[in-house]
Design a protein around this motif. Structure first.
Motif, mmCIF file in Angstrom:
data_model
loop_
_atom_site.group_PDB
_atom_site.id
_atom_site.type_symbol
_atom_site.label_atom_id
_atom_site.label_comp_id
_atom_site.label_asym_id
_atom_site.label_seq_id
_atom_site.Cartn_x
_atom_site.Cartn_y
_atom_site.Cartn_z
ATOM 1 N N LYS A 1 9.758 65.756 4.638
ATOM 2 C CA LYS A 1 11.166 65.915 4.314
ATOM 3 C C LYS A 1 11.877 66.432 5.558
ATOM 4 O O LYS A 1 11.395 67.331 6.231
ATOM 5 N N ILE A 2 13.030 65.834 5.846
ATOM 6 C CA ILE A 2 13.823 66.276 6.987
ATOM 7 C C ILE A 2 14.829 67.314 6.496
ATOM 8 O O ILE A 2 14.978 67.515 5.289
ATOM 9 N N PRO A 3 15.522 68.024 7.411
ATOM 10 C CA PRO A 3 16.429 69.097 6.986
ATOM 11 C C PRO A 3 17.470 68.692 5.933
ATOM 12 O O PRO A 3 17.866 69.516 5.118
ATOM 13 N N SER A 4 17.890 67.433 5.896
ATOM 14 C CA SER A 4 18.874 66.999 4.887
ATOM 15 C C SER A 4 18.264 66.872 3.497
ATOM 16 O O SER A 4 18.970 66.674 2.520
ATOM 17 N N GLY A 5 16.916 66.948 3.413
ATOM 18 C CA GLY A 5 16.224 66.842 2.140
ATOM 19 C C GLY A 5 15.680 65.456 1.849
ATOM 20 O O GLY A 5 15.000 65.246 0.858
ATOM 21 N N THR A 6 15.972 64.495 2.719
ATOM 22 C CA THR A 6 15.483 63.132 2.550
ATOM 23 C C THR A 6 14.003 63.055 2.909
ATOM 24 O O THR A 6 13.573 63.641 3.896
ATOM 25 N N GLU A 7 13.229 62.326 2.114
ATOM 26 C CA GLU A 7 11.816 62.105 2.429
ATOM 27 C C GLU A 7 11.724 60.918 3.382
ATOM 28 O O GLU A 7 12.280 59.853 3.120
ATOM 29 N N VAL A 8 11.025 61.112 4.501
ATOM 30 C CA VAL A 8 10.958 60.124 5.571
ATOM 31 C C VAL A 8 9.502 59.861 5.932
ATOM 32 O O VAL A 8 8.670 60.769 5.873
ATOM 33 N N VAL A 9 9.205 58.618 6.319
ATOM 34 C CA VAL A 9 7.879 58.253 6.813
ATOM 35 C C VAL A 9 8.005 57.977 8.309
ATOM 36 O O VAL A 9 8.907 57.258 8.746
ATOM 37 N N TYR A 10 7.113 58.576 9.089
ATOM 38 C CA TYR A 10 7.054 58.356 10.533
ATOM 39 C C TYR A 10 5.885 57.417 10.812
ATOM 40 O O TYR A 10 4.801 57.595 10.266
ATOM 41 N N TYR A 11 6.130 56.410 11.660
ATOM 42 C CA TYR A 11 5.090 55.431 11.922
ATOM 43 C C TYR A 11 5.244 54.832 13.312
ATOM 44 O O TYR A 11 6.271 54.976 13.965
#
Length: 88
Positions: free
Chosen positions: A44-54
């Motif tokens: 989760k990034i500071p805005s609260g969105t769940e993100v995938v790094y690839y």
């Protein structure tokens, strides 16, 4: 449980991914820009969105987790036949 990343951790992770070697692809991306990808982290990034790094052939990427779940297809693990491992 998904880990919360700070902005600095996100930027550091992207730099590490960008400098990593190509290969060891775990997924295939099927969108406008398609090709192989290697899953690295989900957070989760500071805005609260769940993100995938690839990692892709062209660099490091971060995508909303919902897009990753929809467009990234896991690659089948290649099974090595035991006979191939024997030395003659």
């Amino acid at each position: 449980m998904t880990r919360q990343f700070s902005h600095e951790e996100c930027m550091s992770l992207l730099a590490d991914i960008r400098s990593s070697q190509l290969g060891d692809w775990t997924h295939d991306i099927h969108t406008i820009e398609s090709g192989p990808a290697r899953f690295v982290a989900r957070a989760k990034i500071p805005s609260g969105t769940e993100v995938v790094y690839y990692r892709t052939e062209s660099g490091a990427r971060a995508w909303p987790a919902a897009n990753w779940d929809r467009y990234a297809v896991p690659r089948a693990v290649k099974q090595v036949e035991p006979e191939q491992l024997e030395l003659f």
